[in-house]
Motif scaffolding. Structure first.
Motif, PDB file in Angstrom:
ATOM      1  N   ARG A  69       0.826  -1.220   0.000  1.00 27.91           N
ATOM      2  CA  ARG A  69       0.000   0.000   0.000  1.00 27.91           C
ATOM      3  C   ARG A  69       0.851   1.258   0.000  1.00 27.91           C
ATOM      4  O   ARG A  69       0.501   2.257  -0.640  1.00 27.91           O
ATOM      5  CB  ARG A  69      -0.948  -0.005   1.203  1.00 27.91           C
ATOM      6  N   GLN A 105      -4.418  -5.918 -13.723  1.00 27.42           N
ATOM      7  CA  GLN A 105      -4.518  -6.931 -12.669  1.00 27.42           C
ATOM      8  C   GLN A 105      -5.611  -7.952 -12.980  1.00 27.42           C
ATOM      9  O   GLN A 105      -5.588  -9.065 -12.490  1.00 27.42           O
ATOM     10  CB  GLN A 105      -4.793  -6.218 -11.339  1.00 27.42           C
ATOM     11  N   LYS A 106      -6.595  -7.548 -13.809  1.00 29.64           N
ATOM     12  CA  LYS A 106      -7.603  -8.514 -14.248  1.00 29.64           C
ATOM     13  C   LYS A 106      -8.032  -8.180 -15.674  1.00 29.64           C
ATOM     14  O   LYS A 106      -7.857  -7.046 -16.120  1.00 29.64           O
ATOM     15  CB  LYS A 106      -8.798  -8.549 -13.285  1.00 29.64           C
ATOM     16  N   ASP A 116      -9.864  -5.026 -16.742  1.00 30.30           N
ATOM     17  CA  ASP A 116      -9.140  -3.746 -16.733  1.00 30.30           C
ATOM     18  C   ASP A 116      -8.719  -3.296 -18.130  1.00 30.30           C
ATOM     19  O   ASP A 116      -8.452  -2.112 -18.342  1.00 30.30           O
ATOM     20  CB  ASP A 116      -7.873  -3.845 -15.870  1.00 30.30           C
ATOM     21  N   LEU A 127       0.779  -7.991  -9.010  1.00 25.11           N
ATOM     22  CA  LEU A 127      -0.694  -7.961  -9.028  1.00 25.11           C
ATOM     23  C   LEU A 127      -1.246  -7.167  -7.841  1.00 25.11           C
ATOM     24  O   LEU A 127      -2.195  -6.390  -7.980  1.00 25.11           O
ATOM     25  CB  LEU A 127      -1.252  -9.392  -9.037  1.00 25.11           C
ATOM     26  N   ALA A 128      -0.629  -7.346  -6.667  1.00 27.14           N
ATOM     27  CA  ALA A 128      -1.094  -6.609  -5.478  1.00 27.14           C
ATOM     28  C   ALA A 128      -0.853  -5.106  -5.664  1.00 27.14           C
ATOM     29  O   ALA A 128      -1.707  -4.281  -5.312  1.00 27.14           O
ATOM     30  CB  ALA A 128      -0.366  -7.117  -4.235  1.00 27.14           C
ATOM     31  N   ARG A 139      -3.477  -3.739  -8.060  1.00 26.72           N
ATOM     32  CA  ARG A 139      -4.801  -3.733  -7.399  1.00 26.72           C
ATOM     33  C   ARG A 139      -4.898  -2.572  -6.412  1.00 26.72           C
ATOM     34  O   ARG A 139      -5.867  -1.813  -6.419  1.00 26.72           O
ATOM     35  CB  ARG A 139      -5.009  -5.065  -6.666  1.00 26.72           C
ATOM     36  N   GLU A 140      -3.879  -2.391  -5.602  1.00 26.80           N
ATOM     37  CA  GLU A 140      -3.928  -1.344  -4.570  1.00 26.80           C
ATOM     38  C   GLU A 140      -3.782   0.052  -5.160  1.00 26.80           C
ATOM     39  O   GLU A 140      -4.168   1.036  -4.546  1.00 26.80           O
ATOM     40  CB  GLU A 140      -2.846  -1.587  -3.509  1.00 26.80           C
ATOM     41  N   HIS A 192      -5.209   0.992  -7.968  1.00 24.44           N
ATOM     42  CA  HIS A 192      -6.469   1.295  -8.674  1.00 24.44           C
ATOM     43  C   HIS A 192      -6.240   1.949 -10.029  1.00 24.44           C
ATOM     44  O   HIS A 192      -7.034   2.808 -10.440  1.00 24.44           O
ATOM     45  CB  HIS A 192      -7.373   2.197  -7.824  1.00 24.44           C
TER      46      HIS A 192
END
Ligand code: TXA
Ligand code: MG
Length: 353
Positions: free
Chosen positions: A20, A72-73, A76, A132-133, A136-137, A139
């Protein structure tokens, strides 16, 4: 100069607080290096033109060579890509997350700097828990070229990134060495059959199993500099993967390659040059040179790919004048290894007979 924050994380289960912290830097327009399964990338918010400009500056990358955008997916991609051909769905299902970059028509909302003014965009979903994290974090899709100075071999460890960019970037997520070691395969689907613009972590054989026909761009297997008009991927025309020493690539059957390299060693030795040889597990014993390194067994192209960029960087530290490299088999990841060696040599290729 700024202080580059080093955040050590576990590669499978990264500490969410550290991820984060890195994501906040991305959201604020900063630059964060992070591991992927291929090489370390230097990330910026792909939709923030100022951040992407800073990324080009930190790497000293020519502005006409756009980075790959990481998602990440699968959903997206619709934030950045306009046309997604049915073939792409099949490929994403099969190879994502993983080392396959697909080139799509882009949406107008993507800043021009992110795509270097092209009407296409190169996208991939990396197969690495930390990458990936981070996406995702954050955005946002993350633009990330390899985290090396332009023209240097891509970094396969956090130390490589710091050697090139310490003080130029805000942070790095350090999760140890990357596992594949060469960059992703870049596939252009705006043509039929699909065209490989850069061989990489997804083998051509695997793409052919899914797609049937796939062509290799002539540049991929080039043995000399091709004229710029024939290049389709902007990165093709720039000098790449070059260590400080001059690289000579010797291609041919193993015994002929060995004989040629031995004779080259003698020639350079007479010129008082420090010679390095990039050999293989089966052949390294045979050379008497200042530095001899083995890429790994000729029967294990994956290991050779994983070692390649680290060894090229190590040669630089040992201050050799020339690096004479053996050719390796071109099946699987061997095609990517040979492509990088040819480019590193500036197409200084000797055919051993
Ligand atoms: O494995 C990888 O792909 C690593 C990691 C960090 O994901 N990234 C990487 O990025 O190697 P980079 O920027 O060093 O290489 C991107 C390549 C360049 O050869 C560039 O020319 C090509 O992708 N590329 C980018 N956008 C393109 C586009 N719209 N059309 C064709 N080629 C494109
Ligand atoms: Mg690169």
């Amino acid at each position: 100069m700024k202080q580059t924050l080093v955040l050590k994380v576990n590669s499978l289960q990264p500490d969410i607080e550290k991820v984060r912290a890195a994501a906040n830097i991305i959201k604020e327009g900063g630059l964060v290096a992070f591991p992927t399964e291929t090489v370390y990338g230097l990330g910026a918010d792909a939709l923030n033109s100022k951040a992407v400009l800073a990324l080009f500056e930190a790497k000293k990358r020519p502005r006409d060579n756009p980075p790959i955008v990481h998602v990440q997916k699968i959903n997206d991609i619709y934030r950045i890509a306009e046309k997604v051909p049915p073939m792409a769905d099949k490929l994403m299902k099969e190879f994502w997350p993983g080392p396959l970059t697909l080139v799509f028509k882009r949406l107008k909302s993507v800043p021009d700097v992110t795509v270097a003014g092209l009407d296409t965009i190169a996208v991939r979903m990396p197969k690495h828990a930390v990458a990936l994290a981070l996406i995702r974090e954050s955005h946002c899709p993350i633009a990330a070229p390899s985290a090396n100075l332009a023209g240097k071999p891509s970094p396969t460890s956090a130390q490589h990134v710091l050697d090139d960019l310490n003080g130029q970037i805000d942070a790095i997520l350090d999760a140890g060495p990357t596992c594949i070691g060469v960059e992703s395969t870049v596939l252009d689907l705006s043509v039929d059959p699909g065209l490989v613009l850069r061989p990489g972590g997804t083998p051509l054989e695997a793409l052919r199993r899914v797609l049937g026909d796939v062509k290799l761009h002539p540049f991929v297997v080039a043995e000399k500099d091709l004229p710029i008009e024939t290049t389709r991927s902007p990165g093709m025309k720039h000098k790449h993967y070059a260590p400080k020493a001059q690289v000579i690539l010797v291609e041919g059957a193993v015994s002929a390659v060995m004989a040629t390299i031995k004779s080259l060693i003698r020639t350079y030795w007479l010129q008082d040059k420090q010679v390095g040889v990039l050999a293989t597990g089966e052949t390294a014993w045979a050379y008497e040179a200042e530095v001899v390194k083995s890429l790994g067994s000729r029967r294990n192209v994956d290991a050779m790919a994983a070692n390649l960029f680290r060894l090229l960087r190590e040669f630089d530290e040992e201050n050799v004048d020339v690096i004479i490299a053996e050719s390796v088999p071109t099946e699987g990841l061997g095609l990517a290894v040979m492509n990088r060696l040819r480019k590193a040599s500036g197409y200084n290729i000797i055919k051993a007979e």
